[in-house]
Design an enzyme around this catalytic site. Structure first.
Site, short mmCIF file in Angstrom:
data_model
loop_
_atom_site.label_atom_id
_atom_site.label_comp_id
_atom_site.label_asym_id
_atom_site.label_seq_id
_atom_site.Cartn_x
_atom_site.Cartn_y
_atom_site.Cartn_z
N ARG A 37 60.74 -12.49 23.08
CA ARG A 37 61.65 -12.07 22.01
C ARG A 37 62.99 -12.82 22.14
O ARG A 37 63.17 -13.62 23.06
CB ARG A 37 61.87 -10.57 22.06
CG ARG A 37 62.66 -10.13 23.28
CD ARG A 37 62.89 -8.64 23.33
NE ARG A 37 64.01 -8.31 24.19
CZ ARG A 37 64.35 -7.09 24.56
NH1 ARG A 37 63.66 -6.06 24.13
NH2 ARG A 37 65.39 -6.87 25.33
N ASN A 66 64.90 -18.59 31.14
CA ASN A 66 65.62 -17.84 30.11
C ASN A 66 65.60 -16.33 30.34
O ASN A 66 66.53 -15.64 29.91
CB ASN A 66 65.00 -18.18 28.74
CG ASN A 66 65.43 -17.20 27.68
OD1 ASN A 66 66.54 -17.26 27.16
ND2 ASN A 66 64.55 -16.25 27.34
N TYR A 111 75.65 -8.93 36.63
CA TYR A 111 75.17 -9.94 35.67
C TYR A 111 75.97 -11.24 35.80
O TYR A 111 75.40 -12.33 35.89
CB TYR A 111 75.30 -9.34 34.27
CG TYR A 111 74.84 -10.22 33.13
CD1 TYR A 111 73.48 -10.35 32.84
CD2 TYR A 111 75.75 -10.90 32.34
CE1 TYR A 111 73.06 -11.13 31.78
CE2 TYR A 111 75.34 -11.68 31.26
CZ TYR A 111 73.99 -11.80 30.99
OH TYR A 111 73.58 -12.58 29.94
P1 NAI Z 1 66.36 -10.26 25.54
O1 NAI Z 1 66.61 -9.04 26.36
O2 NAI Z 1 66.23 -10.12 24.07
O3 NAI Z 1 65.04 -11.01 26.09
C1 NAI Z 1 64.83 -11.20 27.46
C2 NAI Z 1 63.35 -11.38 27.69
O4 NAI Z 1 63.15 -11.49 29.11
C3 NAI Z 1 62.52 -10.19 27.19
O5 NAI Z 1 61.45 -10.64 26.39
C4 NAI Z 1 62.04 -9.53 28.47
O6 NAI Z 1 60.78 -8.88 28.34
C5 NAI Z 1 61.98 -10.73 29.43
N1 NAI Z 1 62.01 -10.27 30.82
C6 NAI Z 1 62.89 -9.40 31.37
N2 NAI Z 1 62.56 -9.15 32.65
C7 NAI Z 1 61.44 -9.89 32.91
C8 NAI Z 1 60.61 -10.02 34.06
N3 NAI Z 1 60.84 -9.37 35.19
N4 NAI Z 1 59.55 -10.86 33.98
C9 NAI Z 1 59.30 -11.55 32.83
N5 NAI Z 1 60.03 -11.43 31.72
C10 NAI Z 1 61.10 -10.61 31.75
O7 NAI Z 1 67.52 -11.28 25.95
P2 NAI Z 1 68.20 -12.45 25.08
O8 NAI Z 1 69.38 -11.89 24.43
O9 NAI Z 1 67.17 -13.16 24.30
O10 NAI Z 1 68.73 -13.40 26.26
C11 NAI Z 1 68.00 -14.48 26.79
C12 NAI Z 1 68.81 -15.10 27.92
O11 NAI Z 1 70.09 -15.49 27.45
C13 NAI Z 1 69.06 -14.12 29.06
O12 NAI Z 1 69.02 -14.80 30.29
C14 NAI Z 1 70.46 -13.64 28.80
O13 NAI Z 1 71.11 -13.20 29.97
C15 NAI Z 1 71.10 -14.90 28.23
N6 NAI Z 1 72.27 -14.60 27.42
C16 NAI Z 1 72.17 -13.87 26.25
C17 NAI Z 1 73.29 -13.59 25.50
C18 NAI Z 1 73.23 -12.83 24.22
O14 NAI Z 1 74.30 -12.65 23.62
N7 NAI Z 1 72.11 -12.39 23.75
C19 NAI Z 1 74.61 -14.03 25.96
C20 NAI Z 1 74.62 -14.79 27.17
C21 NAI Z 1 73.47 -15.06 27.86
#
Ligand code: NAI
Length: 245
Positions: A14, A88, A153
């Site tokens: 996602r 990611n 984080y």
């Molecule tokens: P999200 O929470 O929508 O997606 C993260 C995905 O990682 C999910 O599909 C989840 O199931 C998967 N995941 C979590 N734990 C896992 C595990 N143990 N094994 C396998 N998969 C796992 O997050 P989003 O917003 O898409 O963020 C993606 C990346 O970007 C993350 O690293 C986040 O920290 C970083 N980020 C996001 C920001 C934002 O504003 N959305 C801002 C700065 C960084």
């Protein structure tokens, strides 16, 4: 030909990861999306199909080091190595430092930093052997600016920056690059849970006065993954509407 090389994206089911999978597919890559969430991986498969592509999807908890490494090794042997690795997957367990428990710290470090370490060490040998590699780690502006309520984080994301720069120095001569993308506020499930007051305050410190889209991040990742980005390594590219400059 770089497009023949396998791209592995963690946290692919996602949000930003899903957009990265789609963008890399649009660029002609073979993509494997890894995630812990089987249901959302199924949705990803459907979306990819609707867009006219196919992607490999694998369910694993990336904190289970052995299972994760075995999965990466089997993908690498099936596809002749991993050319592009996008670390990611990420989680938050936000709390003020005074209230933060050891398990809040450990769980965030384990997903955000330790799993990226595991993946990098697992695929690096094949990248060096193939004389091509692109490692892209999803950090955050929280690493650069700090973020109240997110000490665990921010530590994990700052750790990624240090690790990325070290890898870049170690393997640059082998045509393997390592870079970080540091997103600001991007509209995903991760940011949807923030209170409106926090979102409104955030917009006031973003020069472009809006949150980013997942595609903004995905396009930056795809560029760093490309052959054309071979002279860019050890960098932190903020995709944040100017927030952290
Ligand atoms: P999200 O929470 O929508 O997606 C993260 C995905 O990682 C999910 O599909 C989840 O199931 C998967 N995941 C979590 N734990 C896992 C595990 N143990 N094994 C396998 N998969 C796992 O997050 P989003 O917003 O898409 O963020 C993606 C990346 O970007 C993350 O690293 C986040 O920290 C970083 N980020 C996001 C920001 C934002 O504003 N959305 C801002 C700065 C960084």
């Amino acid at each position: 030909m770089a497009e023949k090389r396998l791209a592995v994206v963690t946290g692919a089911a996602r949000g930003i990861g899903r957009a990265i999978v789609l963008e890399l597919l649009r660029q002609g890559r073979i993509v494997a999306g890894i995630d812990i969430n089987a249901e959302q991986l199924g949705e990803l498969k459907d979306i990819v199909k609707e867009a006219g592509f196919t992607a490999v999807t694998k369910r694993v908890d990336i904190t289970k080091s052995q299972e994760f490494a075995e999965m990466l090794e089997s993908l690498a042997s099936e596809y002749g190595g991993v050319g592009i690795l996008v670390n990611n997957a990420g989680i938050t367990r936000d709390k003020l430092m005074m209230q933060m428990k050891e398990e809040d710290f450990d769980s965030v470090i384990n997903v955000n930093l330790r799993a990226a370490f595991m993946a990098t060490t697992t695929v690096l040998r094949s990248m060096i052997r193939n004389k091509f590699g692109r490692i892209i780690n999803l950090s955050s502006v929280a690493a650069v600016m700090g973020q109240a309520g997110s000490g665990n984080y921010a530590a994990s994301k700052a750790g990624l920056i240090g690790m990325t720069k070290s890898v870049a120095r170690e393997v640059g001569k082998k045509n393997v690059t390592a870079n970080c993308i540091a997103p600001g506020f991007i509209m995903t499930d991760m940011t949807a849970i923030l209170p409106d007051a926090v979102k409104d305050a955030a917009k006031q410190i973003i020069p472009v006065r809006r949150f980013g889209q997942v595609e903004d991040v995905a396009k930056a990742v795809a560029f760093l993954a490309s052959d054309e980005a071979g002279y860019i390594t050890g960098q932190v590219l903020c995709v944040d509407g100017g927030m952290a400059m």
